[in-house]
Scaffold this motif. Sequence first.
Motif, PDB file in Angstrom:
ATOM      1  N   ALA A 181       0.813  -1.223  -0.033  1.00  0.00           N
ATOM      2  CA  ALA A 181      -0.074   0.034   0.118  1.00  0.00           C
ATOM      3  C   ALA A 181       0.928   1.329  -0.158  1.00  0.00           C
ATOM      4  N   ARG A 186      -2.357  -2.078  -4.307  1.00  0.00           N
ATOM      5  CA  ARG A 186      -3.250  -2.593  -3.477  1.00  0.00           C
ATOM      6  C   ARG A 186      -3.456  -4.103  -3.368  1.00  0.00           C
ATOM      7  N   GLU A 188      -4.934  -7.528  -3.704  1.00  0.00           N
ATOM      8  CA  GLU A 188      -6.268  -7.989  -3.958  1.00  0.00           C
ATOM      9  C   GLU A 188      -6.594  -9.409  -3.590  1.00  0.00           C
ATOM     10  N   SER A 201      -1.744  -7.702  -6.825  1.00  0.00           N
ATOM     11  CA  SER A 201      -2.100  -6.491  -6.328  1.00  0.00           C
ATOM     12  C   SER A 201      -2.367  -6.052  -7.749  1.00  0.00           C
ATOM     13  N   THR A 204      -2.683   1.582  -7.843  1.00  0.00           N
ATOM     14  CA  THR A 204      -3.508   2.282  -7.162  1.00  0.00           C
ATOM     15  C   THR A 204      -4.080   3.264  -7.994  1.00  0.00           C
TER      16      THR A 204
END
Length: 211
Positions: A181, A186, A188, A201, A204
Motif C-alpha cells: 500500500a 493494493r 487484492e 495486487s 492504485t
Amino acid sequence: MRHEHAHGDSAAEVRDFFTPRAADWDSRFPDDGPAYAAAVADLGLRPGDTVLDAGCGRGRALPALREAVGPEGTVLGVDLTPAMLEAAVRAGRAGSAALALADVARLPLRDGCLDAVFAAGLISHLAEPGAGLREMARVARPGGRLALFHPVGRAALAARHGRPITPGDLRAEPRLRPLLARSGWRLESYTDEDTCFLALSVRTDAQDPWG
C-alpha cells in the motif's frame, strides 16, 4: 530470481549467489513449471498486453507470459545476474521476450508503460523492498497488476531450507499488505499454500504514491 535467503541483499551478493547456480537452476526444481503457468494465468493478461518479468532468472515464466499476451503483446525480462540471462538464452527462452541486464530498483522503462509485472522469488532479494515495489509501480499503468510469486509456500520453503518461518518475513500478509500500500499497490488476493505463494495486487492510481 528464484531462491529464498536473507533479506536486503546487495547487487553484488545477489550476483555472487546466482552466478554459480545459473547453469542447473531448472534441474534443481524440475516440478515448478505448472505452478508458474498457473500464476501467469491468475495474473489475467490479455492479448496485446505489455508485461515485465522482474528478476526473470533463467526465464521460467517467459513462455507462459508470451502465450498469454500473444504475438501482438510485449514481454520483457530483466535480471541482475548476467549468467542467469545467458542461461535463459541457452534454454531457448529469449524468443519469448526481450531480455535486459537491469536492476529492478532502477528499471530502464518509462512511467506507466506496463500492463503487468510478474516477480518470482524477488522481494526477499531486494536491498530496499519498498523502493523496488515503488519502481515497479512507477512503470505500471493505473490499474496494472503485480504478481509476487513463489512455486512453494512460505512454510514449505522454510522447511526446504531447514528453518522455521520468521516473524519478519516480508511475505507474511500482515507485513506485505501495508508495504504494498505504501508503494502504490493494493493487495487484492493472497495465497500461501504448500504448492504456491501468490500475492496479486493492482496499481492504485496515476499519482506517485510516495510523493
